[in-house]
Design an enzyme around this catalytic site. Structure first.
Site, PDB file in Angstrom:
ATOM      1  N   HIS A  73      -6.217  -5.948  -2.610  1.00 51.69           N
ATOM      2  CA  HIS A  73      -7.103  -6.034  -1.440  1.00 51.69           C
ATOM      3  C   HIS A  73      -7.117  -7.465  -1.218  1.00 51.69           C
ATOM      4  O   HIS A  73      -8.106  -7.984  -0.213  1.00 51.69           O
ATOM      5  CB  HIS A  73      -8.187  -5.437  -1.896  1.00 51.69           C
ATOM      6  CG  HIS A  73      -8.264  -3.937  -1.725  1.00 51.69           C
ATOM      7  ND1 HIS A  73      -9.218  -3.057  -2.019  1.00 51.69           N
ATOM      8  CD2 HIS A  73      -7.143  -3.079  -1.388  1.00 51.69           C
ATOM      9  CE1 HIS A  73      -8.788  -1.799  -1.841  1.00 51.69           C
ATOM     10  NE2 HIS A  73      -7.705  -1.664  -1.352  1.00 51.69           N
ATOM     11  N   ASP A 123      -3.828 -14.118  -3.735  1.00 52.43           N
ATOM     12  CA  ASP A 123      -4.561 -15.060  -4.879  1.00 52.43           C
ATOM     13  C   ASP A 123      -5.711 -14.268  -5.670  1.00 52.43           C
ATOM     14  O   ASP A 123      -5.598 -12.870  -5.251  1.00 52.43           O
ATOM     15  CB  ASP A 123      -4.889 -16.128  -4.201  1.00 52.43           C
ATOM     16  CG  ASP A 123      -5.878 -16.018  -3.066  1.00 52.43           C
ATOM     17  OD1 ASP A 123      -6.656 -14.817  -2.816  1.00 52.43           O
ATOM     18  OD2 ASP A 123      -6.073 -16.998  -2.237  1.00 52.43           O
ATOM     19  N   ASN A 142      -3.327   9.687   4.154  1.00 53.31           N
ATOM     20  CA  ASN A 142      -2.194   8.681   4.699  1.00 53.31           C
ATOM     21  C   ASN A 142      -2.185   8.523   6.000  1.00 53.31           C
ATOM     22  O   ASN A 142      -1.159   7.498   6.272  1.00 53.31           O
ATOM     23  CB  ASN A 142      -0.742   9.399   3.903  1.00 53.31           C
ATOM     24  CG  ASN A 142      -0.523   9.142   2.615  1.00 53.31           C
ATOM     25  OD1 ASN A 142      -1.211   8.353   1.993  1.00 53.31           O
ATOM     26  ND2 ASN A 142       0.171  10.303   2.110  1.00 53.31           N
ATOM     27  N   HIS A 180       0.595   4.500  -2.591  1.00 52.95           N
ATOM     28  CA  HIS A 180       0.270   5.857  -2.102  1.00 52.95           C
ATOM     29  C   HIS A 180       1.536   6.643  -2.643  1.00 52.95           C
ATOM     30  O   HIS A 180       1.251   7.803  -2.583  1.00 52.95           O
ATOM     31  CB  HIS A 180       0.165   5.731  -0.683  1.00 52.95           C
ATOM     32  CG  HIS A 180      -1.254   5.413  -0.099  1.00 52.95           C
ATOM     33  ND1 HIS A 180      -1.912   6.203   0.782  1.00 52.95           N
ATOM     34  CD2 HIS A 180      -2.060   4.426  -0.465  1.00 52.95           C
ATOM     35  CE1 HIS A 180      -3.178   5.740   0.963  1.00 52.95           C
ATOM     36  NE2 HIS A 180      -3.284   4.567   0.249  1.00 52.95           N
ATOM     37  N   ARG A 185       0.744  -1.195   0.085  1.00 54.73           N
ATOM     38  CA  ARG A 185      -0.098   0.027  -0.032  1.00 54.73           C
ATOM     39  C   ARG A 185       0.688   1.221   0.070  1.00 54.73           C
ATOM     40  O   ARG A 185       0.494   2.251  -0.611  1.00 54.73           O
ATOM     41  CB  ARG A 185      -0.822   0.136   1.267  1.00 54.73           C
ATOM     42  CG  ARG A 185      -2.061   0.977   1.119  1.00 54.73           C
ATOM     43  CD  ARG A 185      -2.841   0.917   2.253  1.00 54.73           C
ATOM     44  NE  ARG A 185      -3.965   2.009   2.396  1.00 54.73           N
ATOM     45  CZ  ARG A 185      -4.295   2.559   3.447  1.00 54.73           C
ATOM     46  NH1 ARG A 185      -3.971   2.180   4.523  1.00 54.73           N
ATOM     47  NH2 ARG A 185      -4.898   3.542   3.253  1.00 54.73           N
ATOM     48  N   GLY A 204       4.530  10.896  -8.085  1.00 56.41           N
ATOM     49  CA  GLY A 204       5.137   9.749  -8.896  1.00 56.41           C
ATOM     50  C   GLY A 204       6.015   8.985  -7.702  1.00 56.41           C
ATOM     51  O   GLY A 204       5.904   9.228  -6.569  1.00 56.41           O
TER      52      GLY A 204
END
Length: 330
Positions: free
Chosen positions: A200, A257, A100, A73, A69, A79
Site C-alpha cells: 500500500h 519504500d 474484484n 487477488h 494487486r 491459488g
C-alpha cells in the site's frame, strides 16, 4: 466459469480421494517451482516480460499498483493460477466478483501484453500465472523497490468463478486478527501479512472504500490524524464522484519504500485495516521494525512474495498453459 476435464464428469467415488490428495497435489506443485524452470524452453522469458512491463510503466504509473494487486487477488482465490485473468460473457468469472470490481484495467493489460510478447518467442510454453508473477516482481523493482528471484513452473487454472471470491480477500475494514486468519490459511505468518501490506506504499483507492471512516455515525474515525482527515474529506466529500481516488501513501505515493509504516504511526493509514496493524499487539512489532529499517522491510517483502507465489500451485491435469490469458484453452 469452469473448463471441465476430458469427458466433463466427476465421479462421486473419487471425491474422498480428491480431498485426501489435495494437500499432496499442492505440495507437488510447489516442489516443481524453480527460477530456472524455462532455462531450456524459453530462456529469455524474464527479459521479454520485463520489457513489456517497462513499456506499460512508462505509459502510466497505475501499472505498478494495478499489477501488484492483481497478483494478490489471484493468489488468494484458488491459488496463483491466473484464474483472475479469465473473462466471461456471463459475468460470472473471478474478475466479475464485487471484491474484484475495483481492480484497475492496467494490471490486466500488462499481463496480456507481456504474455503476447512471450508467445511470439516461445508459443505454448509459459503460463499466464508465471507471467503475472514475473510482472508483479518487475513493477516493484521499477518503482524503487526490491527485486527477487521468481520461482516459475505454475500452470494456469481451469476454474474461475465469481462465487469463489467472497470471504477470501482482506477488506479495508477488517481487523488484524481476521486478516491474519486469511493469511494463515494460505501459509503466511503475521510478519508476512505486515510485509505484504506494505504494498500500500504505492497505488490509490476510491473514496467509497474508506468513506465510512470519515462520515459513518456522524464522526471521523479518531485514529485518523485530524489534518489527514480534513485532507481526505476535501478530496472525498459525501457526494463525491465514484471514480475519484486518492493515494494510499500521502507522502511518497509513487515510490516503493517503507514510508507506509511510518505513516501508520502518524495516523495516516488510509484503511482501517492499515491503521489497525499499528495498533494490534501481534502486528505492531513488525510495523515498527519496518518503519525504522527499509532494508528489513524489503527482505521481509521479498520472502513473503516468494511464499505467496507458492499458494495453490496447479500441476498435472489440474492446470494448463493458456494461449490467451483471458480464456481457457479449447
Amino acid at each position: 466459469m469452469e473448463r471441465r476435464g476430458r469427458g466433463g464428469c466427476f465421479c462421486l467415488l473419487a471425491v474422498s480421494a480428491v480431498v485426501v490428495l489435495a494437500a499432496a497435489a499442492a505440495a507437488v506443485g510447489e516442489a516443481k517451482l524453480s527460477p530456472d524452470h524455462y532455462r531450456a524452453t524459453c530462456p529469455r522469458v524474464e527479459s521479454i516480460v520485463r520489457s513489456a512491463v517497462a513499456r506499460k510503466v512508462r505509459a502510466t504509473f497505475v501499472t505498478v499498483p494495478a499489477t501488484l494487486r492483481l497478483f494478490f487477488h489471484d493468489c488468494f482465490v484458488q491459488g496463483c493460477d491466473a484464474s483472475v485473468m479469465v473473462a466471461s460473457s456471463g459475468n460470472d468469472a473471478e474478475k466479475d466478483a464485487p471484491d474484484n470490481q475495483s481492480l484497475a484495467g492496467d494490471g490486466f493489460d500488462t499481463v496480456v501484453r507481456a504474455k503476447a510478447a512471450v508467445e511470439k518467442a516461445c508459443p505454448g510454453v509459459v503460463s499466464c500465472a508465471d507471467v503475472l508473477a514475473l510482472a508483479a516482481r518487475d513493477v516493484v523493482s521499477m518503482s524503487s523497490g526490491p527485486s527477487w528471484k521468481v520461482e516459475l513452473g505454475r500452470l494456469d487454472g481451469l476454474v474461475s468463478k465469481a462465487g469463489d471470491v467472497a470471504g477470501r480477500l482482506p477488506g479495508p475494514d477488517m481487523r488484524p486478527d481476521a486478516i491474519a486468519a486469511l493469511f494463515d490459511g494460505n501459509g503466511l505468518a503475521v510478519r508476512d501479512m505486515v510485509a505484504l501490506s506494505g504494498a500500500h506504499t504505492v497505488g490509490f483507492s476510491h473514496c467509497a472504500r474508506f468513506a465510512g471512516r470519515l462520515y459513518r455515525r456522524g464522526a471521523v474515525d479518531p485514529s485518523y490524524s485530524p489534518s489527514y482527515a480534513r485532507q481526505l474529506m476535501a478530496a472525498c466529500p459525501q457526494d463525491v464522484d465514484p471514480t475519484i481516488a486518492v493515494d494510499m501513501d500521502p507522502v511518497t505515493p509513487t515510490v516503493f519504500d517503507n514510508k507506509y509504516y511510518a505513516n501508520l504511526a502518524a495516523g495516516l493509514g488510509l484503511f482501517a485495516s492499515d491503521q489497525a496493524l499499528h495498533d494490534g499487539a501481534a502486528s505492531r512489532p513488525a510495523v515498527e521494525g519496518f518503519a525504522g529499517n527499509q532494508t528489513l522491510f524489503f527482505e521481509a517483502f521479498k520472502e513473503a512474495m516468494v511464499k505467496l507465489g507458492r499458494v495453490g500451485v496447479k500441476s498435472g491435469g489440474d492446470g494448463e498453459i493458456r494461449r490467451d490469458c483471458t480464456a481457457f484453452n479449447t
